[in-house]
Every structure is written in C-alpha cells, then in structure tokens.
Design a protein around this motif. Structure first.
Motif, mmCIF file in Angstrom:
data_model
loop_
_atom_site.group_PDB
_atom_site.id
_atom_site.type_symbol
_atom_site.label_atom_id
_atom_site.label_comp_id
_atom_site.label_asym_id
_atom_site.label_seq_id
_atom_site.Cartn_x
_atom_site.Cartn_y
_atom_site.Cartn_z
ATOM 1 N N THR A 152 3.999 -4.147 3.056
ATOM 2 C CA THR A 152 4.948 -3.221 2.459
ATOM 3 C C THR A 152 4.259 -1.886 2.216
ATOM 4 O O THR A 152 3.233 -1.828 1.543
ATOM 5 N N VAL A 153 4.841 -0.822 2.758
ATOM 6 C CA VAL A 153 4.278 0.517 2.626
ATOM 7 C C VAL A 153 5.265 1.383 1.853
ATOM 8 O O VAL A 153 6.402 1.577 2.290
ATOM 9 N N SER A 189 -4.468 1.987 4.302
ATOM 10 C CA SER A 189 -4.925 1.103 5.372
ATOM 11 C C SER A 189 -4.902 -0.353 4.941
ATOM 12 O O SER A 189 -5.045 -0.671 3.756
ATOM 13 N N LEU A 190 -4.729 -1.233 5.914
ATOM 14 C CA LEU A 190 -4.802 -2.671 5.719
ATOM 15 C C LEU A 190 -5.353 -3.298 6.986
ATOM 16 O O LEU A 190 -5.141 -2.770 8.083
ATOM 17 N N VAL A 212 0.837 -1.191 0.000
ATOM 18 C CA VAL A 212 0.000 0.000 0.000
ATOM 19 C C VAL A 212 0.871 1.239 0.000
ATOM 20 O O VAL A 212 2.056 1.189 0.335
ATOM 21 N N GLN A 213 0.283 2.371 -0.362
ATOM 22 C CA GLN A 213 0.974 3.642 -0.308
ATOM 23 C C GLN A 213 0.893 4.219 1.098
ATOM 24 O O GLN A 213 -0.002 3.887 1.871
ATOM 25 N N MET A 247 -4.977 -1.539 10.554
ATOM 26 C CA MET A 247 -3.882 -0.594 10.424
ATOM 27 C C MET A 247 -4.306 0.547 9.508
ATOM 28 O O MET A 247 -4.783 0.314 8.405
ATOM 29 N N ARG A 248 -4.127 1.759 9.967
ATOM 30 C CA ARG A 248 -4.433 2.934 9.165
ATOM 31 C C ARG A 248 -3.298 3.944 9.276
ATOM 32 O O ARG A 248 -2.438 3.816 10.145
ATOM 33 N N SER A 249 -3.325 4.937 8.416
ATOM 34 C CA SER A 249 -2.260 5.937 8.367
ATOM 35 C C SER A 249 -0.894 5.267 8.316
ATOM 36 O O SER A 249 0.036 5.639 9.032
#
Length: 132
Positions: free
Chosen positions: A129-130, A17-18, A12-13, A83-85
């Motif tokens: 992976t962010v 969120s995930l 994700v960027q 998970m956010r932000s």
C-alpha cells in the motif's frame, strides 16, 4: 510440487521503497521462470516482472521500468522484487509465480513471461500500500 511464499509487503509513503521476497520450496529444480504479478481491487492481474532462473533474462511492465528490479538467488531459492520511487498506483496485492513441468529440469522460453497463463505455481500474495 513447488511452493512459493511471499514476504515484505507493507505500507509506505509515495517515493518510498520496499523489497519483496519469494522463497521457493519443494522440487525447485522444475522451475524455469519466476515472476511477480499484482492485482488491485476490481482490476485484472497484471504482470510486473519476470526472470529466467537459468539465464537471468528479465522482463518488465512499462509502468515499472526503471523503478523495479527483479533478481533471483539460486542458492537461497529466492526471487526478489526491489521497488523504489513507489507511487499510489503501485498499491496492490503482489503475487509470486513460477512455471515448471513435473520431472523436467529446466525448460523453454515462454511466449509471454508477463502473462498469467504461463505459470502453474503461485504464492498467496503480500499486500503493498502506497499513500500519497
């Protein structure tokens, strides 16, 4: 025995969120506490969040407070990590863990719910992976 399987990882960027899921099977009545850990390449495994299945008390690492939420659904025998932000530094392999004594229902409060040494059942992990 107790088996744990994690799902929900991905790429994700930053700011995205995930939600990770951990499904428990086997003698789940043995489980006292469940937790999420993460480990980046070359780094030590880090406790992220923990929850007592019976009472619902939760614990979080300072680095994720206010951004991550751990929950547990007894009916589905599943623990979740919302998970956010998300930040690039959240990139890691995420592991689900549980503690329990064979033949014992319930348990006692752990000395440190975010310590790897407290847990005796582990999943195989799911990668998060962010990107920036």
């Amino acid at each position: 025995q107790v088996q744990l399987v994690e799902t929900g990882g991905g790429s994700v960027q930053g700011g995205g969120s995930l939600t990770l899921s951990c499904v428990a099977s086997g003698f789940t009545s043995w489980v006292n506490c469940m937790a999420w850990f993460r480990q980046a390449p070359g780094k030590e495994r880090e406790g992220v969040a923990a929850i007592y299945a019976g009472g619902g008390s939760t614990y979080y690492a300072d680095s994720v407070k206010g951004r991550f939420t751990i929950t547990h659904d007894n009916a589905k025998k599943t623990a979740y990590l919302q998970m956010r932000s998300l930040k690039p530094e959240d990139t890691a392999m995420y592991y689900c863990a549980a503690d329990g004594v064979p033949g014992r229902v319930g348990g006692e409060r752990l000395n440190d719910p975010l310590s790897t040494g407290e847990y005796n059942f582990w999943g195989q992990g799911t990668q998060v992976t962010v990107s920036s």
